[in-house]
Design an enzyme around this catalytic site. Structure first.
Site, PDB file in Angstrom:
ATOM      1  N   ARG A   2       0.837  -1.213   0.000  1.00 23.10           N
ATOM      2  CA  ARG A   2       0.000   0.000   0.000  1.00 23.10           C
ATOM      3  C   ARG A   2       0.868   1.258   0.000  1.00 23.10           C
ATOM      4  O   ARG A   2       1.878   1.322   0.706  1.00 23.10           O
ATOM      5  CB  ARG A   2      -0.939  -0.002   1.206  1.00 23.10           C
ATOM      6  CG  ARG A   2      -1.889  -1.162   1.149  1.00 23.10           C
ATOM      7  CD  ARG A   2      -3.154  -1.029   1.957  1.00 23.10           C
ATOM      8  NE  ARG A   2      -3.848  -2.321   1.875  1.00 23.10           N
ATOM      9  CZ  ARG A   2      -4.587  -2.706   0.847  1.00 23.10           C
ATOM     10  NH1 ARG A   2      -4.789  -1.883  -0.177  1.00 23.10           N
ATOM     11  NH2 ARG A   2      -5.141  -3.899   0.833  1.00 23.10           N
ATOM     12  N   ASP A   3       0.451   2.236  -0.800  1.00 23.21           N
ATOM     13  CA  ASP A   3       1.145   3.523  -0.837  1.00 23.21           C
ATOM     14  C   ASP A   3       1.010   4.193   0.527  1.00 23.21           C
ATOM     15  O   ASP A   3      -0.043   4.171   1.155  1.00 23.21           O
ATOM     16  CB  ASP A   3       0.545   4.407  -1.936  1.00 23.21           C
ATOM     17  CG  ASP A   3       1.430   5.580  -2.280  1.00 23.21           C
ATOM     18  OD1 ASP A   3       1.994   5.587  -3.393  1.00 23.21           O
ATOM     19  OD2 ASP A   3       1.564   6.502  -1.445  1.00 23.21           O
ATOM     20  N   ASN A  62       4.998   6.590 -13.286  1.00 25.00           N
ATOM     21  CA  ASN A  62       5.720   7.834 -13.546  1.00 25.00           C
ATOM     22  C   ASN A  62       7.192   7.523 -13.795  1.00 25.00           C
ATOM     23  O   ASN A  62       7.762   6.658 -13.131  1.00 25.00           O
ATOM     24  CB  ASN A  62       5.583   8.776 -12.349  1.00 25.00           C
ATOM     25  CG  ASN A  62       4.138   9.136 -12.066  1.00 25.00           C
ATOM     26  OD1 ASN A  62       3.378   9.428 -12.980  1.00 25.00           O
ATOM     27  ND2 ASN A  62       3.747   9.099 -10.790  1.00 25.00           N
ATOM     28  N   GLU A  97       9.195  10.103  -8.126  1.00 27.98           N
ATOM     29  CA  GLU A  97       9.873  10.424  -6.860  1.00 27.98           C
ATOM     30  C   GLU A  97      10.817   9.309  -6.432  1.00 27.98           C
ATOM     31  O   GLU A  97      11.882   9.571  -5.889  1.00 27.98           O
ATOM     32  CB  GLU A  97       8.840  10.661  -5.757  1.00 27.98           C
ATOM     33  CG  GLU A  97       8.028  11.936  -5.959  1.00 27.98           C
ATOM     34  CD  GLU A  97       6.822  11.991  -5.038  1.00 27.98           C
ATOM     35  OE1 GLU A  97       6.808  11.281  -4.012  1.00 27.98           O
ATOM     36  OE2 GLU A  97       5.887  12.740  -5.375  1.00 27.98           O
ATOM     37  N   VAL A  98      10.409   8.081  -6.625  1.00 31.31           N
ATOM     38  CA  VAL A  98      11.213   6.944  -6.166  1.00 31.31           C
ATOM     39  C   VAL A  98      11.774   6.224  -7.401  1.00 31.31           C
ATOM     40  O   VAL A  98      11.006   5.728  -8.238  1.00 31.31           O
ATOM     41  CB  VAL A  98      10.377   5.970  -5.312  1.00 31.31           C
ATOM     42  CG1 VAL A  98      11.242   4.802  -4.838  1.00 31.31           C
ATOM     43  CG2 VAL A  98       9.748   6.694  -4.126  1.00 31.31           C
ATOM     44  N   HIS A 150       1.394   2.333  -9.972  1.00 26.75           N
ATOM     45  CA  HIS A 150       0.331   2.665  -9.015  1.00 26.75           C
ATOM     46  C   HIS A 150      -0.962   2.029  -9.522  1.00 26.75           C
ATOM     47  O   HIS A 150      -1.334   2.236 -10.686  1.00 26.75           O
ATOM     48  CB  HIS A 150       0.088   4.175  -8.962  1.00 26.75           C
ATOM     49  CG  HIS A 150       1.254   5.016  -8.544  1.00 26.75           C
ATOM     50  ND1 HIS A 150       1.319   5.618  -7.306  1.00 26.75           N
ATOM     51  CD2 HIS A 150       2.384   5.379  -9.199  1.00 26.75           C
ATOM     52  CE1 HIS A 150       2.448   6.332  -7.232  1.00 26.75           C
ATOM     53  NE2 HIS A 150       3.107   6.200  -8.357  1.00 26.75           N
ATOM     54  N   HIS A 207       7.704   1.357 -10.399  1.00 26.57           N
ATOM     55  CA  HIS A 207       6.473   1.008  -9.688  1.00 26.57           C
ATOM     56  C   HIS A 207       5.285   1.391 -10.543  1.00 26.57           C
ATOM     57  O   HIS A 207       5.307   2.399 -11.238  1.00 26.57           O
ATOM     58  CB  HIS A 207       6.388   1.674  -8.308  1.00 26.57           C
ATOM     59  CG  HIS A 207       6.689   3.142  -8.303  1.00 26.57           C
ATOM     60  ND1 HIS A 207       7.971   3.627  -8.421  1.00 26.57           N
ATOM     61  CD2 HIS A 207       5.875   4.207  -8.179  1.00 26.57           C
ATOM     62  CE1 HIS A 207       7.934   4.960  -8.378  1.00 26.57           C
ATOM     63  NE2 HIS A 207       6.676   5.339  -8.237  1.00 26.57           N
TER      64      HIS A 207
END
Ligand code: DGP
Length: 123
Positions: free
Chosen positions: A34-35, A93, A101-102, A108, A106
């Site tokens: 989970r984010d 992204n 950002e990371v 989402h 990933h």
């Protein structure tokens, strides 16, 4: 362009068990959790276990087994979260323009409410 993977990124630390996570699904090739800052009732991050920065890095350099394992994990998460009937959005992204950002690939998985248009109007 060469891809450089920084093994000190936060998802690398999660994969090594150095930082806790709220796991939804795990397989040989993928982890879903989970984010930390959910933007919808369902907000799960699906990551490959290998050291890939982004979707383009992964789809150029990963093995077929890794790619299949990762994509299957996305399907499993959609099933587990029950978003298939109402619908969902899968976002990955990448880089500066993508506002990533990371720097570990990933996807989402967002759902559980109407998500609006794909992109906000240009500001
Ligand atoms: P992106 O902008 O696509 O790179 O999104 C990174 C996402 O990662 C963002 O939605 C917040 C989430 N996130 C950042 N740090 C952590 C963490 O330590 N744990 C979890 N579960 N999520 C995190």
């Amino acid at each position: 362009m060469g891809f450089h993977y920084d093994d000190q990124n936060i998802f690398a630390k999660i994969l090594r068990g150095e930082i806790p996570n709220n796991t939804v699904y795990e397989s040989d090739h993928a982890l879903a959790f989970r984010d930390l800052y959910p933007q919808a009732p369902t907000h799960v991050l699906v990551i490959p276990k290998g050291p890939y920065v982004s979707m383009d890095h992964f789809t150029q350099d990963a093995s077929e087994a890794e790619i299949v394992g990762f994509m299957r994990a996305i399907g499993e998460v959609c099933k587990l979260e029950g978003v298939s009937d109402a619908g969902f959005r899968a976002i990955s992204n990448a880089g500066a323009d993508g506002v990533q950002e990371v720097p570990h690939l990933h996807v989402h998985i967002l759902g559980g409410r109407p998500l609006g248009r794909m992109l906000a109007p240009e500001t």
